[in-house]
Design an enzyme around this catalytic site. Sequence first.
Site, PDB file in Angstrom:
ATOM      1  N   GLY A 138       0.884  -1.111  -0.192  1.00 21.41           N
ATOM      2  CA  GLY A 138      -0.028   0.127  -0.125  1.00 21.41           C
ATOM      3  C   GLY A 138       0.764   1.272   0.170  1.00 21.41           C
ATOM      4  O   GLY A 138       0.366   2.385   0.306  1.00 21.41           O
TER       5      GLY A 138
ATOM      6  N   ASP B  59       0.632  -1.188 -13.905  1.00 16.59           N
ATOM      7  CA  ASP B  59       1.137  -1.735 -12.981  1.00 16.59           C
ATOM      8  C   ASP B  59       1.585  -3.043 -13.025  1.00 16.59           C
ATOM      9  O   ASP B  59       2.594  -3.681 -13.037  1.00 16.59           O
ATOM     10  CB  ASP B  59       0.559  -1.477 -11.500  1.00 16.59           C
TER      11      ASP B  59
HETATM   12  N1  LIG Z   1       2.124  -9.266  -0.220  1.00 17.71           N
HETATM   13  C1  LIG Z   1       0.927  -9.206  -0.118  1.00 17.71           C
HETATM   14  N2  LIG Z   1       0.202 -10.107   0.437  1.00 17.71           N
HETATM   15  C2  LIG Z   1      -1.067 -10.109   0.521  1.00 17.71           C
HETATM   16  N3  LIG Z   1      -1.851  -9.167  -0.363  1.00 17.71           N
HETATM   17  C3  LIG Z   1      -1.221  -7.979  -0.781  1.00 17.71           C
HETATM   18  C4  LIG Z   1       0.198  -8.190  -0.725  1.00 17.71           C
HETATM   19  N4  LIG Z   1       0.691  -6.898  -1.516  1.00 17.71           N
HETATM   20  C5  LIG Z   1      -0.349  -6.424  -1.940  1.00 17.71           C
HETATM   21  N5  LIG Z   1      -1.485  -6.871  -1.633  1.00 17.71           N
HETATM   22  C6  LIG Z   1      -2.899  -6.648  -1.668  1.00 17.71           C
HETATM   23  O1  LIG Z   1      -2.494  -5.368  -2.455  1.00 17.71           O
HETATM   24  C7  LIG Z   1      -3.225  -4.291  -1.650  1.00 17.71           C
HETATM   25  C8  LIG Z   1      -2.442  -3.139  -1.758  1.00 17.71           C
HETATM   26  O2  LIG Z   1      -2.463  -2.396  -2.971  1.00 17.71           O
HETATM   27  P1  LIG Z   1      -2.968  -0.819  -3.343  1.00 17.71           P
HETATM   28  O3  LIG Z   1      -3.572  -0.326  -2.583  1.00 17.71           O
HETATM   29  O4  LIG Z   1      -2.895  -0.844  -4.901  1.00 17.71           O
HETATM   30  O5  LIG Z   1      -1.307  -0.287  -2.876  1.00 17.71           O
HETATM   31  P2  LIG Z   1       0.209  -0.558  -3.820  1.00 17.71           P
HETATM   32  O6  LIG Z   1      -0.201  -1.350  -5.160  1.00 17.71           O
HETATM   33  O7  LIG Z   1       0.534   0.734  -4.151  1.00 17.71           O
HETATM   34  O8  LIG Z   1       1.060  -1.309  -2.971  1.00 17.71           O
HETATM   35  C9  LIG Z   1      -3.267  -4.827  -0.290  1.00 17.71           C
HETATM   36  O9  LIG Z   1      -4.229  -4.149   0.694  1.00 17.71           O
HETATM   37  C10 LIG Z   1      -3.558  -6.380  -0.567  1.00 17.71           C
HETATM   38  O10 LIG Z   1      -5.097  -6.452  -0.875  1.00 17.71           O
HETATM   39  C1  LIG Z   2      -2.791   5.701  -9.842  1.00 17.64           C
HETATM   40  C2  LIG Z   2      -2.523   4.633 -10.813  1.00 17.64           C
HETATM   41  O1  LIG Z   2      -2.082   5.144 -11.960  1.00 17.64           O
HETATM   42  C3  LIG Z   2      -1.133   3.812 -10.079  1.00 17.64           C
HETATM   43  C4  LIG Z   2      -1.525   2.997  -8.807  1.00 17.64           C
HETATM   44  O2  LIG Z   2      -0.333   2.689  -8.320  1.00 17.64           O
HETATM   45  P1  LIG Z   2      -0.229   1.830  -6.848  1.00 17.64           P
HETATM   46  O3  LIG Z   2      -1.146   0.541  -6.821  1.00 17.64           O
HETATM   47  O4  LIG Z   2      -0.705   3.128  -5.770  1.00 17.64           O
HETATM   48  O5  LIG Z   2       1.130   1.365  -6.906  1.00 17.64           O
HETATM   49  C5  LIG Z   2      -3.710   3.390 -10.902  1.00 17.64           C
HETATM   50  C6  LIG Z   2      -3.509   2.579 -12.128  1.00 17.64           C
HETATM   51  O6  LIG Z   2      -2.816   3.128 -13.229  1.00 17.64           O
HETATM   52  O7  LIG Z   2      -4.210   1.539 -12.290  1.00 17.64           O
HETATM   53 MG   LIG Z   3      -1.667  -1.199  -6.518  1.00 13.26          MG
END
Ligand SMILES: Nc1ncnc2c1ncn2[C@@H]1O[C@H](COP(=O)(O)OP(=O)(O)O)[C@@H](O)[C@H]1O
Ligand SMILES: C[C@@](O)(CCOP(=O)(O)O)CC(=O)O
Ligand SMILES: [Mg+2]
Length: 422
Positions: free
Chosen positions: A152, A219
């Site tokens: 996250g 992503d």
């Molecule tokens: N190592 C992991 N184990 C389980 N779920 C994960 C893991 N890494 C990511 N996730 C899932 O992805 C979500 C985070 O995604 P997001 O909000 O898009 O943040 P980002 O992609 O920037 O890290 C977590 O809440 C969970 O649902």
């Molecule tokens: C905000 C965005 O452009 C990137 C999201 O990246 P992250 O899940 O926060 O690592 C959303 C997307 O492109 O799907």
């Molecule tokens: Mg993400």
Amino acid sequence: MAMAMAMGAPREQLRVDARAPGKVILSGEHAVVHGTSAVAAALGLYTTATIRPGVDDGCVLDLPQLGVNLKWPLKVIEEIVTQGHLLDPKPAHVASYAESEWPQLGAFVEQQLGLHAVKGADAAVTAFLFLYTSILGLQPVTVRVTSELPVGAGLGSSAAYCVALSAGLLAYCGEIDLPQENGADRKTWIDVNEKKIDLVNRWAFEGERIIHGRPSGIDNTVSSFGYVVKFKQGQITRLHTQLPLRMLLTNTQVGRNTKALVAGVGERALRHPAAMGAIFKAIDEIAEEVVTILLTPSENSGGEKKKGEEIVSTEECGPHPVFKTEQEVRLQELVEMNQGLLQGIGVSHLSIESICQITASYRLQSKLTGAGGGGCVLTLLPHKLSSTSVELVKVDLEAKGFSCFEAVIGGNGVQVSCQTLS
Ligand SMILES: Nc1ncnc2c1ncn2[C@@H]1O[C@H](COP(=O)(O)OP(=O)(O)O)[C@@H](O)[C@H]1O
Ligand SMILES: C[C@@](O)(CCOP(=O)(O)O)CC(=O)O
Ligand SMILES: [Mg+2]
């Protein structure tokens, strides 16, 4: 041969590992959801999914970073899945997730996790159940996912989770070639075969739809293909850049939710269509210029430095001057402009602005990466910047409570490994 070996080992004796990198977005986040260009690079931090044979007709899901450890008899999953989903897995034909087709799934996952679940655990479990039953069907498996990425924080942990899971499940059912075992303890990782990366990427995108709500696809694409990619409306351009991309990543340690941030930008775009459209267009132009700079050859045929490579700027930064090439000066300006536009669409945060101000005092430009609202910030480092100067910046940032590290970027995409269990 590799597949033969893997196929030769019955599944109940095969352990499959798949790992997928996180990412940084150099330019274009959020706008890319609305159809503009974006540029992203794979990050040298990985999420690994391990798929082992199941025991007594059950499915085990272990997500230690979210405090999830669940086990289901297969017949329980069958009751949930049969309601809205064919139990005839077609791993080579990507199914599209629709909440309406899985009327029981949300309540089932909520009941399984209970009231004290970690934020995001429901999305992770739902994405797993969709990918597992769609790719493998109801086979007994034990699945564990771990990661080097902060969850996250804008580094694409959700995409790396979906790509690693998709590749692991596809490899476990024989859709992806596995490496010959070398017998040694060290894992042999191999890149997923070019022809199969697209299949992994499309399954992972369906998983991202469950977690992000409205992902652009950049992503999971850069996590699948690796290196540096330009992404626009589903079109993938792999960028072979000679530019040394050095950057510092700073984690604000401020938690946030990508799905909510992306939805917030969408709502603002509905309230101010013309103004937000103009901002998205400006971000599109920035991303296209970043692509042009990345693709500028660094040397001409005679081996002399190209125009963009000479040092054109020398500024003071602590004990050492900061030498920047013309390309680096231009990239820094584009990063500064992109950050300003991201602030304009409402996804920056006080902690992000604080990091930008600190690095600007060292003549370095920074921008949020990913969805923003906290999470991580990237700072471009001129390739001639001394490690002493980098250390000074890090000490200053860490003194304010941030954590930072010099990122390894532009590496490989999704990879698989296997081990025959005795
Ligand atoms: N190592 C992991 N184990 C389980 N779920 C994960 C893991 N890494 C990511 N996730 C899932 O992805 C979500 C985070 O995604 P997001 O909000 O898009 O943040 P980002 O992609 O920037 O890290 C977590 O809440 C969970 O649902
Ligand atoms: C905000 C965005 O452009 C990137 C999201 O990246 P992250 O899940 O926060 O690592 C959303 C997307 O492109 O799907
Ligand atoms: Mg993400």
